[in-house]
Scaffold this active site. Sequence first.
Site, PDB file in Angstrom:
ATOM      1  N   HIS A 284       0.844  -1.260  -0.077  1.00 19.65           N
ATOM      2  CA  HIS A 284       0.054  -0.085  -0.185  1.00 19.65           C
ATOM      3  C   HIS A 284       0.875   1.329  -0.064  1.00 19.65           C
ATOM      4  CE1 HIS A 284       1.219   0.115   4.288  1.00 19.65           C
ATOM      5  NE2 HIS A 284       0.552   1.138   4.362  1.00 19.65           N
TER       6      HIS A 284
ATOM      7  N   GLN B  36       0.430   5.911   0.442  1.00 19.40           N
ATOM      8  CA  GLN B  36      -0.096   7.031   1.065  1.00 19.40           C
ATOM      9  C   GLN B  36      -0.406   8.069   0.209  1.00 19.40           C
ATOM     10  OE1 GLN B  36       0.251   6.974   5.498  1.00 19.40           O
ATOM     11  NE2 GLN B  36       1.899   5.639   4.969  1.00 19.40           N
TER      12      GLN B  36
END
Length: 380
Positions: free
Chosen positions: A200, A202
């Site tokens: 992931h 951000q």
Amino acid sequence: MTGSPSRSDATASLTEVSSTRLADGRELLYFDDGISPPPCRPEDTRDLPGRGPSGELRYDALSGEWVAVAAHRQHRTHLPPADECPLCPSTPERSSEIPAEEYDVVVFENRFPSLGPDLADVPPAPGWGTRGPAGGRCEVVAFTNDHTGTFAGLDTRRVRTVIDAWAHRTEALSALPGVQQVFCFENRGQDIGVTLHHPHGQIYAYPYLTPRAAVMARAADAFLAETGQSLTGHILAGERADGSRMLVEGEHFSAYVPFAARWPLEIHLVPHRQVPDIAALNGAERDELAVLYPDLLGRLDELYGSPTPYISAWHQAPVDPALRRSGYLHLQITSPRRAADRLKFLAGSEAAMGAFINDTTPEQVAARLRETSVRRTGTS
Ligand SMILES: [Zn+2]
């Protein structure tokens, strides 16, 4: 290398986008690879507590920089076991942050944000003792529903979807009240503070210009005023002409180890056309980026035959139109790894003075990263 006035190239996106709200009101967006129509997705039915207030911004009058004070983040999810991962799809037995049972790429508001959920300008004319709400937005980007994957291992179509998601969010967040800078990034590896293993990234939307962006904007502005040229474009041309630190020269992007690299491993990936941000990349540029970017990340792992921690940081032009003119999108990948079993720590000179000392030469690092490419692909 001419400037592009376009804010966005909406036709460049190949991705289906749909949005919903989580149980506590946070926004969540699905970005589908677009191969088949997006499936119908269930609602988030968790019983979540309401969202707390924003943290605080405090002004450091000694340096003229803002500091976000986000004490509530101490209690955020920290390295959960795989069966409690908040980024894996939900199952009938367990609800994660993502209500769907499958997804391609998902972006949602961070439950433990450093900035937001309020949107507010920073206080004017700050001095010692100035404080205000930490406005802005922090979003999480899940690159894949595969808990064990890596960005370098994503297929080209998926990387393209991530690029479209970054573009979409850059444009949307830049339009929010008070937002001055949008920063898309990935921290990879526990060694540099990653708190979730699931692949992931951000996105931070800051209510002020970050210190690094402010320094670079001043330098780019001064160079433009003096020479009429783009500073990043000038550096790109210099690196391509010199060649000793080059890693890749594509049709639309080039990558090199920068002349004054600060980190044991540092790569800059720069578009040949001056664009302010990812949203302004056209379809052909996004297509090439989807191939070149994971290749560079893969080289970092290949270097020592094991996963290398890295920070991958997109430098985008400030939102303020006065500073956008000289802005030039580029990617900076850095790693503190200086040997198979050793990391560089930011010690006195770097941490206290911001004065970097690099124990490797950029030319040697570039040569090693070029050899890695030969091993991986059998070509130079
Ligand atoms: Zn997961």
